[in-house]
Design an enzyme around this catalytic site. Structure first.
Site, PDB file in Angstrom:
ATOM      1  N   THR A  34       0.777  -1.213  -0.082  1.00 17.95           N
ATOM      2  CA  THR A  34       0.338  -0.078   0.221  1.00 17.95           C
ATOM      3  C   THR A  34       0.880   0.923  -0.167  1.00 17.95           C
ATOM      4  O   THR A  34       2.038   1.298   0.922  1.00 17.95           O
ATOM      5  CB  THR A  34      -0.728   0.065   1.277  1.00 17.95           C
ATOM      6  OG1 THR A  34      -1.737   1.708   1.064  1.00 17.95           O
ATOM      7  CG2 THR A  34      -0.445  -0.352   2.396  1.00 17.95           C
ATOM      8  N   ASP A  35       0.025   2.491  -0.614  1.00 18.25           N
ATOM      9  CA  ASP A  35       0.815   4.319  -0.119  1.00 18.25           C
ATOM     10  C   ASP A  35       0.963   4.229   1.260  1.00 18.25           C
ATOM     11  O   ASP A  35       1.939   5.311   1.304  1.00 18.25           O
ATOM     12  CB  ASP A  35       0.644   4.316  -1.544  1.00 18.25           C
ATOM     13  CG  ASP A  35      -0.914   5.066  -1.372  1.00 18.25           C
ATOM     14  OD1 ASP A  35      -1.341   4.308  -0.451  1.00 18.25           O
ATOM     15  OD2 ASP A  35      -1.476   5.709  -1.555  1.00 18.25           O
ATOM     16  N   GLU A  36       0.375   3.621   2.106  1.00 22.61           N
ATOM     17  CA  GLU A  36       0.422   4.326   3.360  1.00 22.61           C
ATOM     18  C   GLU A  36       1.918   3.689   4.258  1.00 22.61           C
ATOM     19  O   GLU A  36       2.466   4.381   5.220  1.00 22.61           O
ATOM     20  CB  GLU A  36      -0.551   3.646   4.226  1.00 22.61           C
ATOM     21  CG  GLU A  36      -2.040   3.588   3.649  1.00 22.61           C
ATOM     22  CD  GLU A  36      -3.304   3.198   4.380  1.00 22.61           C
ATOM     23  OE1 GLU A  36      -2.564   3.544   6.374  1.00 22.61           O
ATOM     24  OE2 GLU A  36      -4.196   3.556   4.659  1.00 22.61           O
TER      25      GLU A  36
ATOM     26  N   TYR B 207      -1.768  -0.266  11.346  1.00 24.03           N
ATOM     27  CA  TYR B 207      -1.999  -1.494  10.327  1.00 24.03           C
ATOM     28  C   TYR B 207      -0.724  -1.066   9.025  1.00 24.03           C
ATOM     29  O   TYR B 207      -0.083  -1.436   8.564  1.00 24.03           O
ATOM     30  CB  TYR B 207      -3.229  -0.544   9.115  1.00 24.03           C
ATOM     31  CG  TYR B 207      -3.043  -0.650   7.472  1.00 24.03           C
ATOM     32  CD1 TYR B 207      -3.519  -1.666   7.384  1.00 24.03           C
ATOM     33  CD2 TYR B 207      -3.422   0.061   6.542  1.00 24.03           C
ATOM     34  CE1 TYR B 207      -3.414  -2.498   6.496  1.00 24.03           C
ATOM     35  CE2 TYR B 207      -3.127   0.276   5.648  1.00 24.03           C
ATOM     36  CZ  TYR B 207      -3.231  -1.494   5.094  1.00 24.03           C
ATOM     37  OH  TYR B 207      -3.488  -1.479   3.784  1.00 24.03           O
TER      38      TYR B 207
ATOM     39  N   LYS C  87       2.304  -3.578   6.993  1.00 25.98           N
ATOM     40  CA  LYS C  87       2.721  -3.644   5.448  1.00 25.98           C
ATOM     41  C   LYS C  87       4.164  -3.537   5.558  1.00 25.98           C
ATOM     42  O   LYS C  87       4.456  -3.821   4.607  1.00 25.98           O
ATOM     43  CB  LYS C  87       1.586  -2.390   4.970  1.00 25.98           C
ATOM     44  CG  LYS C  87      -0.025  -3.217   5.389  1.00 25.98           C
ATOM     45  CD  LYS C  87       0.090  -4.211   4.564  1.00 25.98           C
ATOM     46  CE  LYS C  87       0.028  -4.623   3.256  1.00 25.98           C
ATOM     47  NZ  LYS C  87      -1.112  -5.741   2.446  1.00 25.98           N
TER      48      LYS C  87
END
Ligand code: NAD
Ligand code: DAU
Length: 340
Positions: free
Chosen positions: A126-128, A154, A158
């Site tokens: 994810t870009d997060e 979260y 990741k």
């Protein structure tokens, strides 16, 4: 026949990917593997079950034996891992399951790939993992070189999985790739996430909870375009590489909510500003230059078209999200598999 193991296949993007593969690569055998947590919904895979090239296996990616069993039963050529705890708000309430599934689960899958002769592994990230960008610097974007700088349990989980995946490439030579995509939307999106929650609440004339000032920016991509990117990486990507995926579609949350209301022909009176998410990332924005230049990927669905299709899908598939909101979907596995 080439066989692909799709973990997290009963979730939003995993299920869309299963349908994308069955439609666009009809010679493939696709094994869907999913623990059916609260986010997994077998009703979503009902049509896939009718396809002779698809098999569903209920299992947990943290369960070494369950993973070993599916590898023993099928000659798996590639794993695409969507299985994860995916909701930021839940990670703030209870981080532990995020670390277990998102980190230890990935380690179990990586070890299974190693134990089976170096199976190709793709991690859906994810870009997060890049943290956030300031609102007053619209010139800044996440590239693959942007440092990892996570905000929530979260995103930290990741990012850990990404590091582990790259470590397995460097140390053991495992053929891995990673995609880091921006926010997806489209069919089968679980109605705890912004867009489906707002559609369902608006249709039920409930209030529409916007966090903080509603000016946080997300970079939205229609889910099918994400599926197309993952398949391109699997087929043409270079192992050991990370690919950012996004379509330059930045919107404030408030814009997104107003778009939903406009498409449903509803007024804005139910918009309610609620307490902000702790650590709330301000802006995400992907630079997709690498995947475009190296793999020729580009998004096909623009935001207006994608939102129109999405809202129509939720209108036409009301039982799907109503079963989730009532909890009935969790009885589906028992009903279908209880006596098998
Ligand atoms: P989701 O929550 O809708 O689906 C996750 C699926 O994983 C569910 O079916 C769930 O049952 C399954 N699962 C959870 N724990 C498991 C376990 N221990 N073993 C086996 N299965 C398990 O999530 P999503 O939105 O479809 O996201 C899929 C992946 O894509 C995640 O890895 C997420 O981090 C990533 N991602 C999501 C987005 C997005 O906008 N939704 C964007 C970029 C990346
Ligand atoms: O960027 C990719 C990520 O996008 C994925 O890695 C995550 O798995 C996925 O859940 C998503 O994370 P977000 O936190 O961006 O998505 P969410 O739908 O939870 O929230 C989108 C924005 O809307 C965010 O700024 C918070 C806000 N929001 C969300 C909800 C659920 C609200 O204002 N109100 C809400 O009720």
């Amino acid at each position: 026949m080439t066989t692909i193991l799709v973990t997290g296949a009963a979730g939003f993007i995993g299920a869309n990917f299963v349908y994308y593969l069955l439609k666009n690569r009809p010679a493939l055998r696709v094994i869907g593997f999913d623990a059916l947590t609260y986010a997994g919904n077998l009703e979503t895979l009902e049509a896939a079950m009718q396809n002779k090239n698809f098999r569903f296996v209920k299992g947990d990616i943290t369960d070494v034996e369950a993973v070993a069993k599916v590898f023993a039963e099928e000659k798996i050529d590639a794993v695409v891992n969507f299985a994860a705890e995916s909701h930021v708000d839940r990670s703030i309430e209870d981080p532990q399951v995020f670390l277990r599934t998102n980190i230890l689960g990935v380690q179990v899958l990586l070890d299974a790939c190693r134990a089976n002769g170096g199976v190709r592994f793709h991690q859906v990230s994810t870009d997060e993992v890049y943290g956030d960008l300031p609102l007053d610097r619209p010139d800044l974007f996440f590239t693959e070189q942007t440092p990892i700088h996570t905000s929530s349990p979260y995103s930290a989980s990741k990012a850990s999985a990404d590091l582990l995946t790259l470590a397995y490439h460097r140390t053991y030579g495992l053929p891995v790739t990673i995609s880091r995509c921006s926010n997806n939307y489209g069919p089968y999106h679980f109605p705890e996430k912004l867009i489906p929650l707002m559609i369902a609440n608006a249709l039920e004339d409930k209030s529409l909870p916007v966090y903080g000032d509603g000016l946080n920016v997300r970079d939205w991509l229609y889910v099918e375009d994400h599926c197309k990117a993952i398949l391109a990486i699997l087929e043409k990507g270079s192992v050991g590489e990370v690919y950012n995926v996004g379509g330059h579609n930045e919107r404030t949350n408030l814009d997104v909510v107003k778009t939903v209301l406009r498409l449903l022909g509803k007024g804005e009176d139910k918009i309610t500003y609620v307490r902000d998410r702790p650590g709330h990332d301000r802006r995400y924005a992907i630079d997709p230059t690498k995947i475009r230049n190296e793999l020729g990927w580009f998004p096909e669905t623009d935001f207006d078209t994608g939102m129109e299709k999405t809202v129509q899908w939720y209108l036409a598939n009301r039982p799907w999200w109503e079963h989730i909101r009532s909890g009935a979907y969790q009885e589906y596995y028992e009903k279908m598999y209880g006596n098998r």
